[in-house]
Design a protein around this motif. Sequence first.
Motif, PDB file in Angstrom:
ATOM      1  N   VAL A  40       0.635  -1.320  -0.158  1.00  0.00           N
ATOM      2  CA  VAL A  40      -0.112  -0.194   0.053  1.00  0.00           C
ATOM      3  C   VAL A  40       1.078   1.566   0.079  1.00  0.00           C
ATOM      4  N   GLU A  41       0.503   2.070  -0.982  1.00  0.00           N
ATOM      5  CA  GLU A  41       1.540   3.495  -1.245  1.00  0.00           C
ATOM      6  C   GLU A  41       0.795   4.646  -1.409  1.00  0.00           C
ATOM      7  N   ASP A  42       0.909   6.234  -0.907  1.00  0.00           N
ATOM      8  CA  ASP A  42      -0.206   6.960  -1.552  1.00  0.00           C
ATOM      9  C   ASP A  42       0.659   6.909  -2.619  1.00  0.00           C
ATOM     10  N   GLU A  43       0.270   8.651  -3.455  1.00  0.00           N
ATOM     11  CA  GLU A  43       0.220   8.801  -4.842  1.00  0.00           C
ATOM     12  C   GLU A  43       1.843   9.022  -4.708  1.00  0.00           C
ATOM     13  N   ALA A  44       2.950   9.410  -3.679  1.00  0.00           N
ATOM     14  CA  ALA A  44       4.460   9.558  -4.181  1.00  0.00           C
ATOM     15  C   ALA A  44       5.026   8.828  -4.282  1.00  0.00           C
ATOM     16  N   GLY A  45       4.505   7.246  -3.954  1.00  0.00           N
ATOM     17  CA  GLY A  45       5.394   5.849  -4.341  1.00  0.00           C
ATOM     18  C   GLY A  45       5.215   6.056  -2.480  1.00  0.00           C
ATOM     19  N   ASP A  46       5.074   6.251  -1.248  1.00  0.00           N
ATOM     20  CA  ASP A  46       5.959   5.878  -0.460  1.00  0.00           C
ATOM     21  C   ASP A  46       4.864   5.338   0.792  1.00  0.00           C
ATOM     22  N   LEU A  83     -10.598 -13.161  -4.684  1.00  0.00           N
ATOM     23  CA  LEU A  83     -10.042 -12.353  -3.458  1.00  0.00           C
ATOM     24  C   LEU A  83     -10.340 -10.244  -3.498  1.00  0.00           C
ATOM     25  N   THR A  84     -11.485 -10.067  -3.482  1.00  0.00           N
ATOM     26  CA  THR A  84     -10.534  -8.195  -3.727  1.00  0.00           C
ATOM     27  C   THR A  84     -10.848  -7.970  -2.430  1.00  0.00           C
ATOM     28  N   VAL A  85      -9.288  -7.065  -2.510  1.00  0.00           N
ATOM     29  CA  VAL A  85      -8.378  -6.621  -1.520  1.00  0.00           C
ATOM     30  C   VAL A  85      -8.448  -4.555  -1.233  1.00  0.00           C
ATOM     31  N   THR A  86      -9.179  -4.950  -0.109  1.00  0.00           N
ATOM     32  CA  THR A  86      -9.095  -3.180  -0.370  1.00  0.00           C
ATOM     33  C   THR A  86      -7.941  -2.101   0.466  1.00  0.00           C
ATOM     34  N   ALA A  87      -7.441  -1.361   0.543  1.00  0.00           N
ATOM     35  CA  ALA A  87      -7.338  -0.295   0.996  1.00  0.00           C
ATOM     36  C   ALA A  87      -7.528   0.652   0.949  1.00  0.00           C
ATOM     37  N   THR A  88      -7.237   1.664   3.108  1.00  0.00           N
ATOM     38  CA  THR A  88      -7.691   2.648   3.079  1.00  0.00           C
ATOM     39  C   THR A  88      -7.270   3.752   4.046  1.00  0.00           C
ATOM     40  N   ALA A  89      -7.171   4.528   4.581  1.00  0.00           N
ATOM     41  CA  ALA A  89      -5.853   5.152   5.452  1.00  0.00           C
ATOM     42  C   ALA A  89      -6.334   6.450   6.075  1.00  0.00           C
ATOM     43  N   ASP A  90      -6.272   6.695   6.862  1.00  0.00           N
ATOM     44  CA  ASP A  90      -6.776   8.402   6.793  1.00  0.00           C
ATOM     45  C   ASP A  90      -6.291  10.103   6.315  1.00  0.00           C
ATOM     46  N   CYS A 106      -1.264 -28.027  -2.994  1.00  0.00           N
ATOM     47  CA  CYS A 106      -0.907 -28.189  -1.519  1.00  0.00           C
ATOM     48  C   CYS A 106      -0.587 -27.364  -0.533  1.00  0.00           C
ATOM     49  N   HIS A 107      -0.257 -26.324  -1.760  1.00  0.00           N
ATOM     50  CA  HIS A 107      -0.836 -24.817  -1.146  1.00  0.00           C
ATOM     51  C   HIS A 107      -1.633 -23.849  -2.641  1.00  0.00           C
ATOM     52  N   VAL A 108      -1.507 -22.368  -1.564  1.00  0.00           N
ATOM     53  CA  VAL A 108      -2.386 -21.162  -2.674  1.00  0.00           C
ATOM     54  C   VAL A 108      -1.272 -20.718  -3.515  1.00  0.00           C
ATOM     55  N   ILE A 109      -1.200 -20.572  -4.524  1.00  0.00           N
ATOM     56  CA  ILE A 109      -0.336 -19.928  -5.542  1.00  0.00           C
ATOM     57  C   ILE A 109      -0.619 -18.344  -5.287  1.00  0.00           C
ATOM     58  N   GLY A 110       0.183 -18.095  -4.571  1.00  0.00           N
ATOM     59  CA  GLY A 110      -0.075 -16.291  -3.366  1.00  0.00           C
ATOM     60  C   GLY A 110       0.295 -15.330  -5.076  1.00  0.00           C
ATOM     61  N   GLU A 111      -0.814 -14.316  -4.632  1.00  0.00           N
ATOM     62  CA  GLU A 111      -0.705 -13.464  -5.872  1.00  0.00           C
ATOM     63  C   GLU A 111      -0.105 -12.055  -5.026  1.00  0.00           C
ATOM     64  N   ALA A 112       0.530 -11.043  -5.889  1.00  0.00           N
ATOM     65  CA  ALA A 112       0.657  -9.614  -5.652  1.00  0.00           C
ATOM     66  C   ALA A 112       0.160  -8.918  -5.574  1.00  0.00           C
ATOM     67  N   VAL A 113      -0.543  -7.897  -5.221  1.00  0.00           N
ATOM     68  CA  VAL A 113      -0.657  -6.213  -5.989  1.00  0.00           C
ATOM     69  C   VAL A 113      -0.488  -5.390  -5.577  1.00  0.00           C
ATOM     70  N   THR A 114      -0.414  -4.168  -5.883  1.00  0.00           N
ATOM     71  CA  THR A 114      -0.030  -2.459  -4.960  1.00  0.00           C
ATOM     72  C   THR A 114      -1.169  -1.980  -5.030  1.00  0.00           C
ATOM     73  N   LEU A 115      -1.602  -1.212  -4.315  1.00  0.00           N
ATOM     74  CA  LEU A 115      -2.887  -0.098  -4.408  1.00  0.00           C
ATOM     75  C   LEU A 115      -2.671   0.955  -3.761  1.00  0.00           C
ATOM     76  N   THR A 116      -2.624   1.810  -4.795  1.00  0.00           N
ATOM     77  CA  THR A 116      -2.522   3.308  -4.551  1.00  0.00           C
ATOM     78  C   THR A 116      -3.473   4.174  -3.958  1.00  0.00           C
ATOM     79  N   LEU A 117      -3.268   4.933  -2.738  1.00  0.00           N
ATOM     80  CA  LEU A 117      -4.309   5.487  -2.079  1.00  0.00           C
ATOM     81  C   LEU A 117      -3.989   6.915  -2.528  1.00  0.00           C
TER      82      LEU A 117
END
Length: 121
Positions: A40-46, A83-90, A106-117
């Motif tokens: 999870v990052e902000d618009e500046a990439g932090d 899976l729907t992933v949602t992120a929010t922050a103050d 044996c296991h799930v095959i994990g996925e990776a996402v980047t959410l930009t707030l």
Amino acid sequence: MCSSDLRQLMMCVIPVLALGCDGGDTSCTTELRYSVSVDVEDEAGDAVTGATVEYSVDGGAAVACEELQDGNYACGEEVEGDLTVTATADGLGTDEATVTVEADECHVIGEAVTLTLPIED
């Protein structure tokens, strides 16, 4: 009586042996695998720490994700499906993504996402 016990034992053992005889490596580990890794990052990439990150499976109820380190969250312990992933922050807006998580024997095959707030005005 003994032959009945032996027959029951063989009915359990033969299918297990047959499944393991395909020549493939079917030994599974006991480690836990997360379904989705979320940065999870902000618009500046932090990195955004302390965000509220949740996931739902196939439109079901929202479940909280775990923050592993600054801005990185783990969602779903061995959960497969859409899976729907949602992120929010103050002070920031909301972002979401949907990924399909599949599993092998044996296991799930994990996925990776980047959410930009987005920064709220």
